[in-house]
Design an enzyme around this catalytic site. Structure first.
Site, PDB file in Angstrom:
ATOM      1  CG  LEU A 104      45.209  37.419  40.730  1.00  0.00           C
ATOM      2  CD1 LEU A 104      44.069  36.676  40.035  1.00  0.00           C
ATOM      3  CD2 LEU A 104      46.533  37.069  40.066  1.00  0.00           C
ATOM      4  CG  ASP A 105      40.392  37.665  44.852  1.00  0.00           C
ATOM      5  OD1 ASP A 105      39.987  38.771  44.472  1.00  0.00           O
ATOM      6  OD2 ASP A 105      39.688  36.630  44.850  1.00  0.00           O
ATOM      7  CE1 TYR A 106      47.968  41.057  50.771  1.00  0.00           C
ATOM      8  CE2 TYR A 106      46.778  39.593  52.257  1.00  0.00           C
ATOM      9  CZ  TYR A 106      47.868  40.412  51.980  1.00  0.00           C
ATOM     10  OH  TYR A 106      48.849  40.583  52.932  1.00  0.00           O
TER      11      TYR A 106
END
Length: 252
Positions: free
Chosen positions: A106-108
């Site tokens: 899950l993206d930063y």
């Protein structure tokens, strides 16, 4: 126990992935490269990429499944060379000694549901392209969204980098028609391309302001607050294993 089965039981990875690690020479048994099919015992010292692995030999393997609400500015990996906070920093003290791994990415700058577990076989299933469970997101974008943009998502598209995207289910939850500030979309993906939603929106001229994963297969984020984790309920675990093909279909 065979080395690949032992590594899977320890939550390192799936048996197939263990075979690949062994072939790469990064698995050592008593300081020597492991060989495919070799047997290991509780007295053997096993390392994977230099890290010691505690093999649960002679005991029943107990798997842990934690549902986590990842806040922004956390990375969804077990460690980070840049020293940023990871989702493992959110694990409650009661499970701190359990060798947990995040399932997928899950993206930063994205938020929401991410599963942490020591079940290597399940991790492999849920991250392999042939076993992706649908993921549901709430996406806030700047300004209004046109019907043409929605239809582009629904029909499937080719990203600027050349990646082909399967049709995406998308609905407007709260519109920004007539020049409003933002539109809230609900999007359901069946692929796991890197930064897929952000790249899709970019290519149709939409700016993502906030992105939250609210569901994965039978799992729902619900009222779990950012930064919190909880154990899966029994019916959730049963449904997850069933939908990933690790348990026979049946009633929860």
């Amino acid at each position: 126990m065979r080395i690949n089965k032992a590594l899977a039981a320890a939550g390192v990875c799936s048996r197939r992935a263990a075979d690949e690690l062994i072939a790469s020479g990064t698995v050592l048994v008593n300081g020597q490269p492991a060989e495919p099919g070799m047997q290991v015992s509780a007295n053997d010292e096993v390392t994977v990429e230099g890290r010691a692995v505690a093999l649960p030999l002679g005991q029943r393997t107990t798997f842990t499944y934690l549902l986590c609400n990842k806040p922004r500015k956390y990375v969804s990996t077990a460690s980070d060379p840049q020293g940023r906070r990871t989702v493992l920093d959110l694990v409650p003290a009661a499970h701190a000694d359990t060798r947990l791994y995040p399932v997928g990415r899950l993206d930063y700058d994205s938020e929401g549901l991410i599963l942490l577990t020591n079940n290597g076989e399940l991790t492999h299933r849920l991250t392999h392209p042939s076993h992706h469970l649908p993921k549901t997101y709430r996406v806030s974008v700047a300004g209004p969204v046109s019907e043409k943009q929605l239809q582009t998502f629904r029909a499937g598209m080719t990203l600027a980098e050349g990646d082909k995207v399967a049709p995406v289910g998308v609905e407007i939850i709260k519109g920004a028609r007539n020049g409003g500030d933002s539109t809230l979309l609900e999007m359901v993906l069946i692929q796991g391309l890197n930064r897929q939603i952000r790249r899709m929106c970019r290519d149709v001229g939409l700016e993502v302001k906030r992105l939250v994963r609210i569901g994965q297969g039978p799992l729902k984020l619900g009222s779990l607050r950012p930064g919190e984790c909880r154990l899966l309920r029994e019916n959730e675990t049963t449904a997850l294993l069933r939908d990933s093909g690790l348990a026979k279909p049946g009633k929860d």
